[in-house]
Design an enzyme around this catalytic site. Structure first.
Site, mmCIF file in Angstrom:
data_model
loop_
_atom_site.group_PDB
_atom_site.id
_atom_site.type_symbol
_atom_site.label_atom_id
_atom_site.label_comp_id
_atom_site.label_asym_id
_atom_site.label_seq_id
_atom_site.Cartn_x
_atom_site.Cartn_y
_atom_site.Cartn_z
ATOM 1 N N ASP A 9 0.856 -1.196 0.000
ATOM 2 C CA ASP A 9 0.000 0.000 0.000
ATOM 3 C C ASP A 9 0.887 1.240 0.000
ATOM 4 O O ASP A 9 1.853 1.327 0.766
ATOM 5 C CB ASP A 9 -0.902 0.000 1.242
ATOM 6 C CG ASP A 9 -2.065 0.970 1.100
ATOM 7 O OD1 ASP A 9 -3.218 0.510 1.110
ATOM 8 O OD2 ASP A 9 -1.816 2.191 0.968
ATOM 9 N N ASP A 56 4.393 1.438 -4.167
ATOM 10 C CA ASP A 56 3.463 1.751 -5.252
ATOM 11 C C ASP A 56 3.235 0.508 -6.109
ATOM 12 O O ASP A 56 4.203 -0.158 -6.495
ATOM 13 C CB ASP A 56 4.099 2.866 -6.095
ATOM 14 C CG ASP A 56 3.108 3.548 -7.018
ATOM 15 O OD1 ASP A 56 2.214 2.867 -7.550
ATOM 16 O OD2 ASP A 56 3.247 4.765 -7.205
ATOM 17 N N GLU A 110 -7.339 4.523 -6.783
ATOM 18 C CA GLU A 110 -7.972 5.793 -6.442
ATOM 19 C C GLU A 110 -9.461 5.523 -6.557
ATOM 20 O O GLU A 110 -9.925 4.987 -7.556
ATOM 21 C CB GLU A 110 -7.532 6.891 -7.424
ATOM 22 C CG GLU A 110 -6.091 7.313 -7.253
ATOM 23 C CD GLU A 110 -5.846 8.083 -5.956
ATOM 24 O OE1 GLU A 110 -6.796 8.674 -5.419
ATOM 25 O OE2 GLU A 110 -4.696 8.092 -5.480
ATOM 26 N N THR A 126 -16.004 -2.541 -9.471
ATOM 27 C CA THR A 126 -17.173 -1.786 -9.016
ATOM 28 C C THR A 126 -18.338 -1.952 -9.982
ATOM 29 O O THR A 126 -18.138 -2.211 -11.176
ATOM 30 C CB THR A 126 -16.796 -0.293 -8.913
ATOM 31 O OG1 THR A 126 -17.980 0.476 -8.723
ATOM 32 C CG2 THR A 126 -16.128 0.215 -10.184
ATOM 33 N N ASP A 127 -19.543 -1.745 -9.459
ATOM 34 C CA ASP A 127 -20.725 -1.750 -10.339
ATOM 35 C C ASP A 127 -20.767 -0.510 -11.232
ATOM 36 O O ASP A 127 -21.516 -0.458 -12.207
ATOM 37 C CB ASP A 127 -22.024 -1.858 -9.524
ATOM 38 C CG ASP A 127 -22.217 -0.726 -8.514
ATOM 39 O OD1 ASP A 127 -21.341 0.151 -8.409
ATOM 40 O OD2 ASP A 127 -23.260 -0.732 -7.817
ATOM 41 N N GLU A 128 -19.931 0.492 -10.917
ATOM 42 C CA GLU A 128 -20.003 1.750 -11.667
ATOM 43 C C GLU A 128 -19.553 1.581 -13.118
ATOM 44 O O GLU A 128 -19.840 2.423 -13.962
ATOM 45 C CB GLU A 128 -19.199 2.842 -10.963
ATOM 46 C CG GLU A 128 -19.665 3.018 -9.524
ATOM 47 C CD GLU A 128 -19.211 4.298 -8.843
ATOM 48 O OE1 GLU A 128 -18.865 5.260 -9.531
ATOM 49 O OE2 GLU A 128 -19.220 4.312 -7.601
ATOM 50 N N TYR A 158 -13.306 7.913 -12.885
ATOM 51 C CA TYR A 158 -13.098 6.783 -11.968
ATOM 52 C C TYR A 158 -13.598 5.486 -12.597
ATOM 53 O O TYR A 158 -12.852 4.495 -12.720
ATOM 54 C CB TYR A 158 -13.791 7.034 -10.621
ATOM 55 C CG TYR A 158 -13.959 5.776 -9.793
ATOM 56 C CD1 TYR A 158 -12.851 5.121 -9.263
ATOM 57 C CD2 TYR A 158 -15.225 5.233 -9.539
ATOM 58 C CE1 TYR A 158 -12.995 3.954 -8.512
ATOM 59 C CE2 TYR A 158 -15.377 4.085 -8.790
ATOM 60 C CZ TYR A 158 -14.261 3.438 -8.275
ATOM 61 O OH TYR A 158 -14.411 2.283 -7.543
ATOM 62 N N LYS A 196 -11.587 2.076 -13.875
ATOM 63 C CA LYS A 196 -11.850 0.723 -13.351
ATOM 64 C C LYS A 196 -12.253 -0.208 -14.503
ATOM 65 O O LYS A 196 -11.849 -1.372 -14.539
ATOM 66 C CB LYS A 196 -12.953 0.759 -12.279
ATOM 67 C CG LYS A 196 -12.567 1.478 -10.995
ATOM 68 C CD LYS A 196 -11.428 0.814 -10.229
ATOM 69 C CE LYS A 196 -11.824 -0.519 -9.611
ATOM 70 N NZ LYS A 196 -10.737 -1.025 -8.719
ATOM 71 N N ASN A 253 -22.062 -0.009 -3.562
ATOM 72 C CA ASN A 253 -21.500 0.935 -2.573
ATOM 73 C C ASN A 253 -21.325 0.286 -1.211
ATOM 74 O O ASN A 253 -22.296 -0.140 -0.593
ATOM 75 C CB ASN A 253 -22.433 2.138 -2.404
ATOM 76 C CG ASN A 253 -22.338 3.102 -3.555
ATOM 77 O OD1 ASN A 253 -22.674 2.749 -4.678
ATOM 78 N ND2 ASN A 253 -21.877 4.307 -3.279
ATOM 79 N N TYR A 311 -26.205 16.181 -3.116
ATOM 80 C CA TYR A 311 -26.049 16.569 -4.522
ATOM 81 C C TYR A 311 -27.410 16.501 -5.238
ATOM 82 O O TYR A 311 -28.135 15.499 -5.136
ATOM 83 C CB TYR A 311 -25.094 15.622 -5.251
ATOM 84 C CG TYR A 311 -23.661 15.610 -4.736
ATOM 85 C CD1 TYR A 311 -23.147 16.652 -3.964
ATOM 86 C CD2 TYR A 311 -22.820 14.548 -5.050
ATOM 87 C CE1 TYR A 311 -21.824 16.627 -3.517
ATOM 88 C CE2 TYR A 311 -21.494 14.520 -4.611
ATOM 89 C CZ TYR A 311 -21.013 15.571 -3.830
ATOM 90 O OH TYR A 311 -19.713 15.533 -3.397
ATOM 91 N N ARG A 323 -23.376 16.614 -8.833
ATOM 92 C CA ARG A 323 -22.077 16.152 -9.340
ATOM 93 C C ARG A 323 -22.165 16.090 -10.869
ATOM 94 O O ARG A 323 -23.138 15.532 -11.406
ATOM 95 C CB ARG A 323 -21.823 14.769 -8.753
ATOM 96 C CG ARG A 323 -20.676 13.998 -9.334
ATOM 97 C CD ARG A 323 -20.648 12.567 -8.814
ATOM 98 N NE ARG A 323 -20.091 12.469 -7.482
ATOM 99 C CZ ARG A 323 -20.116 11.354 -6.742
ATOM 100 N NH1 ARG A 323 -20.688 10.254 -7.218
ATOM 101 N NH2 ARG A 323 -19.588 11.334 -5.539
ATOM 102 N N GLY A 371 -22.204 14.689 -14.381
ATOM 103 C CA GLY A 371 -22.306 13.313 -14.882
ATOM 104 C C GLY A 371 -22.796 12.311 -13.845
ATOM 105 O O GLY A 371 -22.617 11.104 -14.017
ATOM 106 N N HIS A 372 -23.438 12.800 -12.790
ATOM 107 C CA HIS A 372 -23.874 11.952 -11.665
ATOM 108 C C HIS A 372 -24.733 10.776 -12.138
ATOM 109 O O HIS A 372 -25.820 10.980 -12.702
ATOM 110 C CB HIS A 372 -24.692 12.843 -10.716
ATOM 111 C CG HIS A 372 -24.923 12.252 -9.371
ATOM 112 N ND1 HIS A 372 -25.545 12.945 -8.359
ATOM 113 C CD2 HIS A 372 -24.630 11.044 -8.838
ATOM 114 C CE1 HIS A 372 -25.618 12.198 -7.278
ATOM 115 N NE2 HIS A 372 -25.071 11.028 -7.554
#
Ligand code: NAD
Ligand code: TYD
Length: 366
Positions: free
Chosen positions: A34, A56, A81, A127-129, A153, A157, A182, A210, A298, A300-301
Site C-alpha cells: 500500500d 506503489d 484511487e 465496481t458496479d459503476e 473513476y 476501473k 456501494n 447533490y 455532481r 455526470g452523476h
C-alpha cells in the site's frame, strides 16, 4: 497454507478484508502492499497479523520482489484511487494507479506464475459503476450488462477490468473479478457519503446533498463484501466475474434521513454525546435534519445503480447478512466509539494531503 498479497490493504475495504481473511484463515500469510496515499492508513491494520510494505503498485521491481520473496500464490487487488469526485477534479492519478498499476501487477503475475506454471489466483476488486447508470425501471446490472462507464473513476476501473480479462484469455492467468455496489462500515474514509455525513452531523456542519438527492445506490456492508470476495477467491471459476451486492437499493435522501434519525436517537439515549459534540444540533435538542443542504449536482452523476448477484448466490452460496438498518446502526456506533481514528485523519494526514494536492477544491470535512 496460502500466501496472499493484498494491494491497497491499508484502505477501507482492503483492511476489512485483511481482518476477515486472517480470522477465517489463521494459518495463511498476509502481505499488504500500500502506498499510504491520503486514503491509506497504518492504523487500519493495527493488531492484525499482516506485514505492511509501503510502496506503489506501479513499481514493477518492488511487486516482483515481493511476490517472489514472500512465495505469494494469491493477489487480492484493491489498490485504487476510489473517489468519483476526485476523479472529476484530478483524473490523472486514476489513470496511473487504476490502469497502469493494475497492468503492472498483471505483468508480474504472468512472469512469476504463468511463465513458471505455479498454481495461483489473481483476484481483481472492481465496481458496479463500470456498468453505467440505470433508469428507474431498468433491471439490475448482471455480469453480462454492457460496460458504459461515465466518470473518469469508473472508466479507469473498466479499463483495468478489461486488462484482467485479457490476461486470462491471452495468457491463461487464473483471474477472477468481483464488481460490487456501494460499501459502508468501519474504517470508511470520511470523504464518502456515509462517514462524511456522520462526522458533519456531529459537528453541526452542513450535509451537502447533490442535486435532488434521489440518486439511488445499492448499499453493501463491507463485511458482506469481504465474505463475497473470499467466496470468489476460494470457489469462483477462473476467468469469471461475479457481482456482489447488498440488496438494499435506497435513494440518497433515505440514507440521509436514516442517518439523521439515528444520530438523534443516539444523542437522546446517551447524554455524554452532547458533551463530546456540543455543536451537533442533537446536542441542543434540534433534529439533525436541519443540516440537510441541497447543493449543485455532481457532473455526470449516475442516477441509479442496482446489482443482481444471482450468479454469486447460485454458484458460491453468497448471501448478504446485513440489512441496511442493522448495518448502518453498527456503523454509526463504530464512528461514535472510534473518534480517535477519524479525528487523527481530520487533524493530520488527510488535511496535509488535501492541501498539497487539491488546495481548497476537495470535499470539505473541516
Ligand atoms: P480506499 O480509497 O479506501 O483505499 C484505497 C487504498 O489503495 C489506500 O489504502 C491507498 O493508500 C491505496 N493505494 C492507492 N494508490 C496506490 C498505489 N499506487 N499503490 C499502492 N497502493 C495504493 O478504497 P476502498 O473504498 O477501500 O476501495 C477498494 C477497492 O474497491 C477499489 O479498487 C475500489 O475501486 C473498489 N470499490 C470500492 C467501493 C466502495 O464503495 N468503497 C465500491 C466498489 C468497488
Ligand atoms: P459516494 O459515497 O461518493 O459514492 P459513489 O459516488 O461511488 O456512489 O456517493 C454516494 C452517493 O451520495 C452518490 O449518489 C453521490 C452522493 N453524495 C452526496 O449527495 N453528497 C456528498 O457529499 C457525497 C460525498 C456524495
Amino acid at each position: 497454507m496460502a500466501s496472499l498479497l493484498v494491494t491497497g490493504g491499508a484502505g477501507f475495504i482492503g483492511s476489512n478484508f485483511v481482518a476477515h481473511w486472517a480470522r477465517e484463515n489463521p494459518g495463511d500469510r498476509l502481505t499488504v502492499l500500500d502506498l499510504l496515499t491520503y486514503a491509506g492508513n497504518r492504523a487500519n491494520l493495527e493488531g492484525l497479523n499482516a506485514e505492511l510494505v509501503v510502496g506503489d503498485i506501479r513499481d514493477e521491481a518492488l511487486a516482483f520482489g515481493l511476490v517472489e520473496s514472500r512465495g505469494i500464490d494469491t493477489i487480492v487487488h484493491f489498490a485504487a484511487e476510489s473517489h468519483v469526485d476526485r476523479s472529476i477534479t484530478g483524473p490523472d492519478a486514476f489513470i496511473e494507479t487504476n490502469i497502469i498499476g493494475t497492468h503492472t501487477l498483471l505483468k508480474v503475475a504472468k512472469r512469476l506464475w504463468v511463465d513458471t506454471g505455479k498454481p495461483h489466483r489473481f483476484h481483481h476488486v472492481s465496481t458496479d459503476e463500470v456498468y453505467g447508470t440505470l433508469g428507474p425501471d431498468d433491471p439490475a446490472f448482471t455480469e453480462t450488462t454492457a460496460y458504459a462507464p461515465n466518470s473518469p473513476y469508473s472508466a479507469s476501473k473498466a479499463a483495468s477490468d478489461h486488462l484482467v480479462r485479457a490476461y486470462h484469455h491471452t495468457y491463461g492467468l487464473n483471474t477472477t473479478t468481483s464488481n460490487c455496489s456501494n460499501n459502508y462500515g468501519p474504517f470508511h474514509f470520511p470523504e464518502k457519503l456515509i462517514p462524511l455525513f456522520i462526522i458533519n452531523a456531529l459537528h453541526g456542519r452542513a450535509l451537502p446533498i447533490y442535486g435532488d438527492g434521489l440518486a439511488v445506490r445499492d448499499w453493501l456492508h463491507v463485511e458482506d463484501h469481504c465474505r463475497g470476495i473470499s467466496a470468489v477467491i476460494t470457489r469462483g471459476r477462473a476467468g469469471e466475474t461475479y457481482n456482489i451486492g447488498g440488496g438494499e437499493e435506497l435513494p440518497n435522501l433515505t440514507v440521509v434521513d436514516t442517518l439523521c434519525a439515528a444520530v438523534d436517537r443516539a444523542f437522546a439515549g446517551n447524554p455524554d454525546l452532547a458533551r463530546r459534540f456540543p455543536d451537533a444540533p442533537a446536542a441542543s435538542g434540534q433534529p439533525t435534519s436541519v443540516l440537510k443542504t441541497f447543493v449543485a449536482d455532481r457532473p455526470g452523476h449516475d442516477r441509479r445503480y442496482a446489482i443482481d448477484c444471482a450468479k454469486a448466490v447460485a454458484e458460491l452460496g453468497y448471501q448478504p447478512r446485513h440489512s441496511f438498518e442493522s448495518g448502518f446502526a453498527a456503523t454509526l456506533r463504530w464512528y461514535l466509539d472510534n473518534e480517535g481514528w477519524w479525528r487523527a485523519i481530520l487533524d493530520g494526514s488527510y488535511r496535509a494531503w488535501m492541501d498539497a494536492n487539491y488546495g481548497n477544491r476537495g470535499t470539505s470535512t473541516q
